[in-house]
Design a protein around this motif. Structure first.
Motif, short mmCIF file in Angstrom:
data_model
loop_
_atom_site.label_atom_id
_atom_site.label_comp_id
_atom_site.label_asym_id
_atom_site.label_seq_id
_atom_site.Cartn_x
_atom_site.Cartn_y
_atom_site.Cartn_z
N LEU A 1 37.11 39.89 3.93
CA LEU A 1 38.54 39.74 4.21
C LEU A 1 38.82 38.96 5.49
CD1 LEU A 1 39.80 43.33 3.28
CD2 LEU A 1 40.06 41.24 1.94
N LYS A 2 37.92 39.05 6.47
CA LYS A 2 38.12 38.36 7.75
C LYS A 2 36.86 37.59 8.12
CE LYS A 2 41.23 39.51 10.26
NZ LYS A 2 42.59 38.97 10.55
N PRO A 3 36.48 36.59 7.32
CA PRO A 3 35.20 35.90 7.55
C PRO A 3 35.13 35.15 8.87
CG PRO A 3 36.55 34.73 5.95
CD PRO A 3 37.23 36.04 6.19
N ASN A 4 36.26 34.77 9.42
CA ASN A 4 36.27 33.98 10.66
C ASN A 4 36.53 34.82 11.90
OD1 ASN A 4 35.92 31.57 9.14
ND2 ASN A 4 38.11 31.53 8.69
N SER A 5 36.51 36.13 11.73
CA SER A 5 36.77 37.02 12.86
C SER A 5 35.74 38.15 12.85
CB SER A 5 38.19 37.59 12.78
OG SER A 5 38.45 38.46 13.85
N PRO A 6 34.63 37.99 13.57
CA PRO A 6 33.57 39.00 13.55
C PRO A 6 34.06 40.37 14.00
CG PRO A 6 32.83 36.99 14.63
CD PRO A 6 34.31 36.86 14.45
N LEU A 7 33.54 41.40 13.34
CA LEU A 7 33.87 42.77 13.72
C LEU A 7 33.04 43.15 14.94
CD1 LEU A 7 35.43 45.36 12.89
CD2 LEU A 7 33.42 46.01 11.55
N LYS A 8 33.70 43.53 16.01
CA LYS A 8 33.00 43.77 17.27
C LYS A 8 32.27 45.11 17.29
CE LYS A 8 36.28 40.88 19.80
NZ LYS A 8 37.33 40.82 20.85
N ALA A 9 32.80 46.10 16.59
CA ALA A 9 32.17 47.42 16.57
C ALA A 9 32.62 48.17 15.33
CB ALA A 9 32.54 48.21 17.82
N ARG A 10 31.83 49.16 14.92
CA ARG A 10 32.21 49.90 13.72
C ARG A 10 33.52 50.65 13.95
NH1 ARG A 10 32.77 54.26 11.17
NH2 ARG A 10 32.33 55.58 12.96
N ILE A 11 33.66 51.25 15.12
CA ILE A 11 34.92 51.88 15.49
C ILE A 11 35.67 50.90 16.38
CG2 ILE A 11 35.97 53.81 16.73
CD1 ILE A 11 33.64 55.54 15.93
N SER A 12 36.76 50.37 15.83
CA SER A 12 37.46 49.30 16.53
C SER A 12 38.91 49.22 16.06
CB SER A 12 36.76 47.95 16.27
OG SER A 12 37.55 46.87 16.71
N LYS A 13 39.79 48.81 16.95
CA LYS A 13 41.19 48.59 16.60
C LYS A 13 41.35 47.44 15.61
CE LYS A 13 43.33 51.71 19.11
NZ LYS A 13 44.12 52.80 18.46
N GLN A 14 40.28 46.65 15.45
CA GLN A 14 40.35 45.53 14.53
C GLN A 14 40.62 45.98 13.09
OE1 GLN A 14 36.45 43.77 16.00
NE2 GLN A 14 37.54 41.89 15.42
#
Length: 341
Positions: free
Chosen positions: A145-158
């Motif tokens: 869903l967000k290929p251009n925005s890496p997930l910084k952590a498993r628990i994240s506001k992202q």
């Protein structure tokens, strides 16, 4: 008087079902030389119409062997067909196509029952962050869903960016368990372009299609606005929703359609044999896309109207499934062999 009339009608219906109907079937068999199962298979085209009639005939039979034939294991279906043919005194050499048709129907009937059990098991399986497989699923959902925005952590506001309520998505899957996650991941992986578009539109559904509604005069009016006014104007009708939360809610809708038996029409028309979890997930993809379009067409005032729109959408799908020829997403059919059964 009214209660007596109701009781009289019930007695008449009981008498009809238990006696007259069986007598009628006996007479028709003597006249045609065919049992009810033969007449259904020979006179009804394959798909939901045929399978549902076969299912009703077997369940309504006075023979316990026929009644229990819809509950056998998939591996026992061939032997069950032989038992049915023997019980009905049907020569398989003279009626070879009958065995093939009955087997296809039983595969769908038993497969639907097994699918309910599989889906129920996933629904009851809670999200546990300790399970590595679920971590991979979460990661796959984000990457699609967000290929251009890496997930910084498993628990994240992202996670809020794709419609979860907090920084730990596992808390939102209560009620639908792993089933909700599996469906969202399937949608994101196998229908990626549509899933990404639905996610984008869920943030600003009206703005994404705004230009097709503008005439020249309105365009001229907008061109005179300042940048700040334009920014406010272009989003003043953008009524969005939380993508992931709605996905979990649509999983609940699909689950209810499945358990109630409403999806038999669809699955018996698209699955030439036993419907599988993949068929269920494909149906979820269809429902997500259709609900998104329905939401925009309904033009709700705000997210507080979600339950109303969802209920209206649910009733529309139920009406569609009342048509025995209905296939919600016919392009998902796994095989063309249904035509020949």
């Amino acid at each position: 008087a009214s209660s007596f009339a109701r009781m009289f009608v019930q007695v008449c219906l009981y008498f009809y079902c238990k006696c007259l109907w069986r007598c009628l079937k006996f007479v028709v068999r003597k006249l045609t030389g065919q049992c009810e199962l033969q007449r259904i298979c020979y006179n009804t085209k394959p798909g939901a119409a045929r399978t549902m009639k076969i299912e009703a005939s077997l369940k309504g039979s006075k023979s316990k062997r026929l009644q229990t034939s819809v509950n056998v294991h998939l591996d026992a279906i061939e032997k069950t067909i032989d038992d049915i043919m023997e019980l009905k005194r049907i020569n398989p050499d003279i009626n070879p196509q009958l065995g093939v048709s009955l087997q296809a129907c039983l595969l769908q009937i038993v497969g639907y029952r097994n699918l309910i059990a599989e889906v129920e098991k996933l629904r009851r399986e809670p999200m546990e962050t300790e399970h590595l497989s679920e971590e991979r699923l979460n990661s796959a959902l984000w990457k699609c869903l967000k290929p251009n925005s890496p997930l910084k952590a498993r628990i994240s506001k992202q996670w809020c960016e794709i419609g979860f309520q907090g920084d730990d998505p596992k808390t939102d899957f209560r009620g639908m368990g792993l089933l909700g996650l599996y469906n969202l991941v399937y949608f994101a992986e196998w229908d990626t372009e549509i899933a990404q578009q639905v996610l984008t539109d869920s943030l600003h559904p009206k703005y994404s299609n705004i230009w097709q509604y503008l005439d020249f005069n309105y365009f001229f009016f907008l061109s005179q606005l300042s940048k700040a006014e334009w920014e406010k104007k272009k989003f003043d009708k953008a009524i969005g929703y939380s993508f992931a939360i709605v996905g979990i809610n649509i999983t609940d809708l699909a689950y209810n359609l499945l358990v109630s038996g409403a999806l038999k029409t669809h699955f018996y028309n698209v699955a030439p044999e036993a419907p599988t979890l993949t068929h269920f997930q494909q149906t979820f993809c269809y429902l997500m896309h259709e609900f998104h379009k329905f939401w925009i067409d309904e033009d709700p005032l705000d997210i507080m109207e979600f339950n109303r729109v969802r209920e209206k959408f649910y009733k529309r799908i139920l009406r569609q499934l009342q048509n025995p020829e209905m296939a919600l997403c016919p392009h998902f059919a796994a095989s063309e062999s249904l035509i020949n059964m």
